[in-house]
Every structure is written in C-alpha cells, then in structure tokens.
Design an enzyme around this catalytic site. Structure first.
Site, mmCIF file in Angstrom:
data_model
loop_
_atom_site.group_PDB
_atom_site.id
_atom_site.type_symbol
_atom_site.label_atom_id
_atom_site.label_comp_id
_atom_site.label_asym_id
_atom_site.label_seq_id
_atom_site.Cartn_x
_atom_site.Cartn_y
_atom_site.Cartn_z
ATOM 1 N N GLU A 281 0.825 -1.217 0.000
ATOM 2 C CA GLU A 281 0.000 0.000 0.000
ATOM 3 C C GLU A 281 0.857 1.263 0.000
ATOM 4 O O GLU A 281 0.639 2.188 0.781
ATOM 5 C CB GLU A 281 -0.951 -0.009 1.192
ATOM 6 C CG GLU A 281 -1.906 -1.188 1.151
ATOM 7 C CD GLU A 281 -2.987 -1.157 2.230
ATOM 8 O OE1 GLU A 281 -2.698 -0.691 3.333
ATOM 9 O OE2 GLU A 281 -4.104 -1.617 1.942
ATOM 10 N N ASP B 116 -8.197 -9.205 3.984
ATOM 11 C CA ASP B 116 -7.925 -8.056 4.842
ATOM 12 C C ASP B 116 -8.946 -7.926 5.969
ATOM 13 O O ASP B 116 -9.796 -7.039 5.913
ATOM 14 C CB ASP B 116 -7.923 -6.776 3.977
ATOM 15 C CG ASP B 116 -7.424 -5.565 4.745
ATOM 16 O OD1 ASP B 116 -7.052 -5.713 5.904
ATOM 17 O OD2 ASP B 116 -7.407 -4.474 4.145
ATOM 18 N N GLU C 89 -12.659 -2.546 11.993
ATOM 19 C CA GLU C 89 -12.660 -1.748 10.758
ATOM 20 C C GLU C 89 -13.782 -2.167 9.810
ATOM 21 O O GLU C 89 -14.447 -1.324 9.219
ATOM 22 C CB GLU C 89 -11.297 -1.894 10.070
ATOM 23 C CG GLU C 89 -11.226 -1.183 8.743
ATOM 24 C CD GLU C 89 -9.860 -1.315 8.068
ATOM 25 O OE1 GLU C 89 -8.940 -1.924 8.660
ATOM 26 O OE2 GLU C 89 -9.717 -0.792 6.952
HETATM 27 C C1 BDP Z 1 -6.175 -2.225 5.981
HETATM 28 C C2 BDP Z 1 -6.484 -0.861 6.500
HETATM 29 C C3 BDP Z 1 -5.324 0.088 6.368
HETATM 30 C C4 BDP Z 1 -4.072 -0.559 6.945
HETATM 31 C C5 BDP Z 1 -3.826 -1.894 6.268
HETATM 32 C C6 BDP Z 1 -2.655 -2.671 6.855
HETATM 33 O O1 BDP Z 1 -7.596 -0.331 5.810
HETATM 34 O O2 BDP Z 1 -5.658 1.279 7.040
HETATM 35 O O3 BDP Z 1 -2.963 0.272 6.791
HETATM 36 O O4 BDP Z 1 -4.952 -2.704 6.434
HETATM 37 O O5 BDP Z 1 -2.914 -3.658 7.541
HETATM 38 O O6 BDP Z 1 -7.161 -3.077 6.480
HETATM 39 O O7 BDP Z 1 -1.506 -2.324 6.648
#
Ligand code: BDP
Length: 699
Positions: free
Chosen positions: A301, A374, A402
């Site tokens: 990401e 996720d 989340e």
């Molecule tokens: C996702 C979240 C994000 C996190 C990412 C992670 O939306 O904010 O940075 O995981 O685990 O679920 O790095």
C-alpha cells in the site's frame, strides 16, 4: 525460608491500601474487567470470612512488579469483599507470593493452590519469576471474580505463545488509523516529561490478560519516530510498562536512512544503510535495554521496502535483523499486494512469501493476517499458515472493527479468531499449533474514550484477544462468560444471556454485511456501510465488484481451477473440501465459487432465496437481541444498560441499511423479484448510492 514483612512494614502496606482504595464511581466502563464488583451471597460470605490480608513475600527480593501484584490483590480483594480496603482479622487467610527471580518474562506461568504456611491457612501463588507472580495474581482475582471460593482455587497455567502483542495503529499526531474510540492514548507531544496515568491503567489491563508486547505506532510509520527525541519518549513508555512485563516495539519505516539519515539510498544491501540501522539499534538499546524490535510494513500500500531496490522481503528483513542482533526481533508483515499485479488479490501474499521460506534470519518473524484478504467479517484462513515450515510465523488479528461496524453495535470477535486458530491447515497442524511457538498480534481497539474501546462490548474483544494468545484452546463461550462476570454481572441467568448474545453477534454481522462467503462490499475509504455497486476505483481490487462478480446469471468469485485457482495454495485435502459448490460449507460458498442465482443450495432454497433470508435472519436476530437486552434492565447498571441499548438500536438501523441497499443492488443486477413475504425495500438504489458520510471516521 519464609521471609515475612514484619509488622511495621505490613501496617504501612495496609495504610497504603487504604489510600489506594478506589472510590465508588459511575459505571462508565473505565475499570474494564478489573472492576472487582462485590461478590454476592455465599461467595461474598466465604470471602469475607477468609478476609485475606496483604500478601507476604517469601524467598527473594521485592521488585516493582511484585509491588504491583500486591497492589492489584489488595484492590481486587477489597472490591470483591465490598470493602473500601481489605479487612484483617486474626484468622485471615494469607496470600503468599512465592516468586523466584526478579528477571524473567513469566513464560513459565504460575501455580495457585491453598496451602498451610507457618501453620496458618494460605493461598500460595508460586512462579519462577516476578512477572509470573503478577500473572498469577490476576488469575486469582479472575477466578474469585467469577465466584469461585478462595480455598478451592487451584490453577497451573503457562502462556501458550511467547509473544502476545498489541499493534497500535496510532500516529504521533494523536490520530489513530482505523481507531474508533477517540484519540490515541499516547500523548507523544508531552512525552517524555509527562506520562498520562492512563498508560499505567493500560498496562494493568494488558498484564491482567497476559499481553507482553506493544508496538506503539502505526505500521504506516513516520520515519521521524526513530529520531533521538522519540527514542526518549519511547524509553519513558518502556520504563513505565516494564514492571508489567510489557516490552515495546516500534513500527519502522524502511526508507528511514534516506528520510532522516541523510543517505542517498535505503537499499538493504548498501553497507552504509546496514551501518545506519545498526547505529540506530545501538542508540535505541542504550535507552531501552529490553527494546522488543521493529515491526515493518514494507512494499505494501505504497510503503517503501526492499523491493524498491530489487531486493526480496527476506533480504530487507534480514538486514534489520542483523542490526538488532540477538537483542531483538524484526516482525515483518506479509500483508502485501501490488498495483500492477492482476493475480487474484487473495493469492498475492502467498505468491510473494512462500518461496522465501527458510531464507529469513532466526530473529525474524513473518506476521500474517488471519485471512488472505484483509480482516473481513469472514475469510478462510490464510494459505501461508502451514506453508512456511522453516519460518517463524505469527498471526495478526484485528481487534478494532474496521470492517465489522467499527464502534457501532456488537461484534464479539472470539468466534472469528477461534475459527482461524482451530482451522486445520492440512500442513502440520491447526493455525493455533503453527503460530503457538511464536505468537499473536492484535491491532488494538483502544483510544481516549472513557470506556477505552468506544462501546462497552468492544472491551470484550481486547480481553478475548489476550486470553486466546495466552491459551488458544479456551472456547469463545468460556471467555465470554468470564468477561461478562467480571464486567457486567455474575448471576447465572443474566450472565448466560449476555454470553449467548455475544456468541452469535459476529455471525449476525456476517449475515447482514457479507453472507454466504461474500466479502469486501463496504463503502470506499471509511469502510462503513454497504457499497456493492462500486466498480470504478483505479485499482480493480479496491472495488466491491471485483469481489462479488455479480452478473445477471450469478454471483461469487470462482477460485477453483476454472477460475483464479486460489484453492491450489491450500493443502490438497483442505482444497478438496472447498472445491465443490455442492458440498462446501455455505459460509465459504461465494468466496470460492460463482453460483447461479437460481441454483438450489444446501437446505433446498435457491441461492437468491437463501441470500435474502440471510439478511432477514440478521434483522430478526437483532430485534430479538434488543428485546432480550430490555429484559436485563435492572439487572445491570443503568448507565451501561442505556449505552448498550443505544448501540443495539444503531446496529439494527445499519443492518437494515445493509440489507436494503445490498438487495436493491443485487436486484438491479439479476432482475429477480424479492421472495414472497420479504420486507419491501424502502428507498431506491439511487438513493442508497447517493448517501455520503464525509464525517465517518477513517475517511
Ligand atoms: C487495511 C487498513 C489500512 C491498513 C492496512 C494494513 O484499511 O488502514 O494500513 O490494512 O494492515 O485493512 O496495513
């Protein structure tokens, strides 16, 4: 040889206990499961008759940790006895702490048993080290808090996993990524001079459930948190938490040598980069001798990582591991997926990591999310579990909700985590067996809200996480019962009622958000509420459409050999169990299969009928739960009763929204009428699509 504390010393401790006695205050949730409400009936009479006095140490020096254990026992016993302070009589049962070494991390656990010491009745808490005694003290209070008679408590326990960790996604500016309970509890700006006493209460709560490691900052890390002024702040936290058996970890940004170190590169194979990290580690260890190590999100990401220089995850992790040496650990996250990779998103982590098995240094742990996507309301277990036998693997769970309603409603997550922990990987054991030699991390759900976690029931998730990391063989039921007894009510009937309500809550969320194996249907950015119609985000795998693949004929993601073949990443017998849409457990049906709307599935309904029924069952369940909660009025305190009732009302509203918006969208795709008797959808699809929430947390 017994070493008593002497009368003067003992009186001093009793006086301190008097001063420390907590004043009665409103039930606002701050005390969590350490509430120690007075016992009732016979249990109260028995404990009062025993009238435990302050503990007596035997053999070995005092320590800050033992002072804490004593203080906790005093507070807890006084609370359970319904006194402002513990009562001392001539016949008092003594609680004896027999604690071995001051050094040690409690790994050997503790034993609790009734004994006679110097001819007097006693309860002995024995451990190899002081942290073990602290864990034992909390365990004694936990047992008493559930109404077990003092003289009958016999426990021998040791933690199943060495690393029982919380990952804070807290930013230095006080915001919390995916945090729904206020601002960060860590006030970085005023550290190191000022340490909020709340951070001590935080350590108490964590130690009481065996948490022994905390990564203090967001995995999307700021490099400046490695600068000297932040090391001083971190050292203050480490000093405060050390007596509670908690070590600190720091999320480290891989590009830090460039960002703050003045180097031209962060290439892990550049000697100056390795030297920079080594010097940085030395600097940290000079301030924090028991620093845990670095947690790293790399090449994920948009975060920097070794792949920016054509190096593998293993090369990057090992370079950092060498900088720490035998002083600490690198926890390297396996949550990765690529912009330019069209492989099924759920297959990418396995594709990147599995072939690196055996290449990671001894002091590297690979941290793997519970499922391959996720933190969704339900996912099958991650295929990397069992597939990297030569690598130390750790489970990452998300305590903050989340994707499960955030701080609205109730979703007790122990059943979700148990589903993963108990899953047989077909490759050397269950997930619990595979990660037990290493550990579990949970993304923390705490914040500055008075009740810590946004809703009262979210504290149960923090509690359950710790308890499962301590002992993954505990059942979700057991944990719900013990948490309820300590937090809300001990009496059998209401306690069972609450525990049952908790146990179905996560399944209810699955039903109205992502039934039958659907996934990732939530709103963009904030991740709250339904948005299955979103199909046009720049990255295909950010779109709900990518996951549900609904068309006129059917719905679901084909992950069989005819589709992405994600099944091939699992052990053959596991894959075989999921390969046939006719026999797969319904809960994973649309995760692995694209199924025609009119296909008859287990139970005889068509897929469409069943899908609509899932939403309806959720709604009926939530209504029943609200009525059940109403029945508990008067049996728990009014403040928390009202707060939970409000949470439930909000969840019912949200569940209807999920159902209405989702069905409106599915109908727009399949053209099918709602089954007879279904509640009409009150608004148009366009109206649901038009809703926006600029104020939603996490935007
Ligand atoms: C996702 C979240 C994000 C996190 C990412 C992670 O939306 O904010 O940075 O995981 O685990 O679920 O790095």
């Amino acid at each position: 040889m017994m070493r008593g504390r002497g009368l003067v010393n003992r009186l001093a401790v009793i006086a301190a206990a008097f001063l420390a006695a907590a004043p009665a205050c409103a039930e606002e949730g701050y005390a969590l499961w350490l509430r120690h409400a007075p016992l009732e009936g016979e249990a109260l009479a028995v404990l009062r008759a025993a009238a435990p006095i302050v503990p007596v140490m035997i053999d070995g020096p005092d320590s800050p940790t033992l002072a804490i254990a004593e203080d906790e026992l005093r507070r807890g016993l006084a609370g359970l006895q319904g006194y402002e302070r513990p009562r001392l009589t001539r016949d008092s049962v003594e609680i004896v702490l027999s604690c071995g070494d001051e050094k040690g991390d409690g790994a050997a656990g503790f034993a609790i048993a009734p004994e006679r010491v110097d001819g007097r009745p006693a309860v002995v808490i024995a451990a190899e080290d002081h942290v073990g005694c602290l864990y034992g003290s909390f365990a004694l209070l936990r047992a008493l808090g559930q109404g077990q008679p003092l003289g009958e408590i016999r426990l021998t326990e040791a933690p199943a996993m060495p690393l029982r960790m919380l990952n804070h996604w807290d930013n230095p500016d006080g915001t919390v990524e995916r945090g729904y309970a206020g601002r960060s509890i860590i006030d970085w700006w005023h550290l190191p001079e000022k340490l909020d006493p709340r951070l001590i209460d935080y350590a108490r709560a964590n130690a009481s459930i065996g948490i022994n490691a905390i990564a203090v900052n967001n995995v999307n890390a700021r490099a400046f948190m490695l600068e000297p002024r932040y090391i001083a702040k971190l050292a203050r936290l480490a000093d405060a938490w050390r007596p509670y058996g908690i070590r600190v970890f720091l999320s480290a940004r891989f590009s830090a040598p460039k960002d703050i170190g003045g180097l031209a590169t962060a290439d892990p194979l550049a000697p100056e980069v390795a030297e920079w990290w080594k010097a940085k580690a030395d600097e940290i260890y000079a301030a924090i001798p028991d620093f845990g190590g670095f947690l790293v999100k790399a090449n994920s990401e948009g975060q920097p990582g070794p792949q920016d220089y054509g190096r593998s995850h293993a090369v990057g992790a090992n370079m950092l591991a060498a900088a720490l040496g035998d002083r600490g650990t690198v926890i390297w996250r396996a949550f990765v997926y690529k912009v330019d990779d069209s492989t099924d998103r759920t297959m990418q982590a396995y594709a990147e990591f599995q072939s690196l098995d055996g290449q990671f240094a001894e002091n590297v742990i690979v941290q793997i999310k519970n499922g391959p996507l996720d933190f969704q309301p339900r996912e099958p277990f991650h295929p990397l579990f069992g597939a990297m036998p030569e690598t130390r693997l750790m489970l990452e769970a998300q305590i903050t909700r989340e994707y499960l309603g955030q701080a609205s409603g109730i979703a007790y997550l122990a059943p979700l985590w148990k589903e993963v922990l108990d899953a047989d990987t077909g490759r050397g054991g269950t997930v619990a067996q595979i990660v037990s030699p290493v550990g579990m991390a949970g993304v923390a759900n705490v914040g500055s809200d008075r009740n810590w976690t946004g809703t009262h029931f979210d504290a149960a998730n923090w509690y359950a996480f710790g308890r499962l990391a301590w002992d993954p063989s505990l059942t979700a039921e057991q944990i719900a019962r013990e948490w309820t007894a300590q937090t809300f009510v001990r009496a059998e009937t209401p306690r069972e009622h609450i525990a049952r309500m908790m146990l179905v809550s996560r399944e209810t969320v699955v039903r109205y958000t992502s039934p039958l194996g659907l996934t990732h249907l939530m709103g963009t950015g904030h991740h709250y509420g339904p948005a299955p119609w979103v199909c046009d985000l720049e990255r295909p795998d950010w779109n709900p459409c990518y996951y549900h693949r609904a068309d006129r004929k059917g719905i679901g993601f084909d992950r069989t050999a005819a589709g992405s073949n994600a099944l091939v990443q699992y052990a053959p017998e596991v894959a075989a169990g999921w390969a046939d849409p006719a026999t797969i457990d319904d809960k994973y049906l649309l995760w692995f299969h694209h199924v025609p709307w009119d296909r008859r599935i287990k139970g005889g309904d068509t897929l469409w009928e069943r899908l609509t029924a899932e939403y309806a069952w959720a709604e009926i369940g939530l209504q029943a739960r609200m009525r059940g909660w109403e029945d508990l009025r008067g049996q728990i305190d009014a403040e928390r009763h009202a707060a939970v009732a409000a949470d439930m009302a909000r969840e019912l509203k949200d569940a209807r929204w999920w159902r209405d918006a989702s069905l409106a969208y599915w109908q727009s795709v399949n053209g099918l009428p709602l089954p007879a008797g279904a509640r009409p959808i009150p608004e148009s699809l366009e109206a649901y699509k038009a809703r926006t929430f600029p104020e939603a947390p996490g935007q």
